[in-house]
Design a protein around this motif. Structure first.
Motif, PDB file in Angstrom:
ATOM      1  N   ARG A 196       0.811  -1.225   0.000  1.00  0.00           N
ATOM      2  CA  ARG A 196       0.000   0.000   0.000  1.00  0.00           C
ATOM      3  C   ARG A 196       0.844   1.274   0.000  1.00  0.00           C
ATOM      4  N   LYS A 238       2.998  -5.692 -14.193  1.00  0.00           N
ATOM      5  CA  LYS A 238       1.654  -6.285 -14.160  1.00  0.00           C
ATOM      6  C   LYS A 238       1.333  -6.937 -15.495  1.00  0.00           C
ATOM      7  N   ASP A 280       8.046 -15.336   0.221  1.00  0.00           N
ATOM      8  CA  ASP A 280       7.922 -15.334  -1.220  1.00  0.00           C
ATOM      9  C   ASP A 280       9.319 -15.436  -1.808  1.00  0.00           C
ATOM     10  N   LYS A 288       1.060 -10.150  -9.904  1.00  0.00           N
ATOM     11  CA  LYS A 288      -0.242 -10.765 -10.169  1.00  0.00           C
ATOM     12  C   LYS A 288      -1.377 -10.071  -9.431  1.00  0.00           C
ATOM     13  N   GLY A 289      -1.055  -9.241  -8.472  1.00  0.00           N
ATOM     14  CA  GLY A 289      -2.082  -8.550  -7.706  1.00  0.00           C
ATOM     15  C   GLY A 289      -1.578  -8.289  -6.301  1.00  0.00           C
ATOM     16  N   THR A 290      -2.456  -7.786  -5.472  1.00  0.00           N
ATOM     17  CA  THR A 290      -2.119  -7.566  -4.065  1.00  0.00           C
ATOM     18  C   THR A 290      -3.181  -8.260  -3.233  1.00  0.00           C
ATOM     19  N   LYS A 291      -2.798  -8.639  -2.022  1.00  0.00           N
ATOM     20  CA  LYS A 291      -3.762  -9.301  -1.152  1.00  0.00           C
ATOM     21  C   LYS A 291      -3.437  -9.012   0.301  1.00  0.00           C
ATOM     22  N   VAL A 292      -4.433  -9.251   1.126  1.00  0.00           N
ATOM     23  CA  VAL A 292      -4.274  -9.069   2.558  1.00  0.00           C
ATOM     24  C   VAL A 292      -3.694 -10.364   3.132  1.00  0.00           C
ATOM     25  N   ALA A 293      -2.705 -10.243   4.005  1.00  0.00           N
ATOM     26  CA  ALA A 293      -2.142 -11.422   4.676  1.00  0.00           C
ATOM     27  C   ALA A 293      -2.979 -11.705   5.916  1.00  0.00           C
TER      28      ALA A 293
END
Length: 152
Positions: free
Chosen positions: A22, A47, A149, A53-58
């Motif tokens: 963020r 991208k 990762d 590939k995107g973002t996500k919440v852990a």
């Protein structure tokens, strides 16, 4: 854009985004001594190339009550049953990862459950109930000391 080759600036951008997805592009640009436009262009290129590939919440599975992590090796009766079996496994919310593998198992899955009793129910009533599955072997994880990762 398939063959996009990342350079040191791209690596720095990826490291920063992996630490905090963020972070504003302006702040990232200031930290890396480039313009915000450069950051935007680089991120968009990565991208398009499929690197980002995107973002996500852990999410903490433990904090949500999922205390048992295990890995299950699955042997199929027939290799042709693979696509249908994957579809059935994908429908099980407790199955969080699946791999088509070489070696002892046809499929290797990661399963998260709330308890050993929950695991037993999932194994017997859901996984082993899939007709195409010949046998399974379950390995319960005691801890996860390394989780990261790949390094860009």
């Amino acid at each position: 854009m398939q063959n996009y080759q990342i350079d040191n600036l791209d690596r720095s951008i990826l490291h920063a985004l992996m630490d905090n997805a963020r972070i504003p592009y302006a702040e990232l640009a200031k930290n890396l001594a480039v313009s915000a436009g450069t950051i935007h262009v680089r991120v968009e290129k990565m991208k398009q190339a499929g690197i980002i590939k995107g973002t996500k919440v852990a999410i903490s599975a433990k904090k949500l009550g999922y205390d048992v992590c295990c890995f299950i090796g699955i042997n199929l009766k027939n290799a042709k049953d693979y696509p249908d079996t994957i579809t059935k496994l994908d429908a099980l919310e407790e199955v969080v990862e699946a791999y088509y593998t070489t070696g002892n198992y046809s499929i290797f899955i990661k399963v998260m459950t709330r308890s050993i009793d929950h695991l037993q129910t999932v194994l017997i009533s859901k996984i082993q109930a899939i007709d195409a599955i010949q046998s399974t072997e379950t390995l319960i994880s005691l801890q996860n000391p390394i989780s990261r990762d790949v390094i860009p």
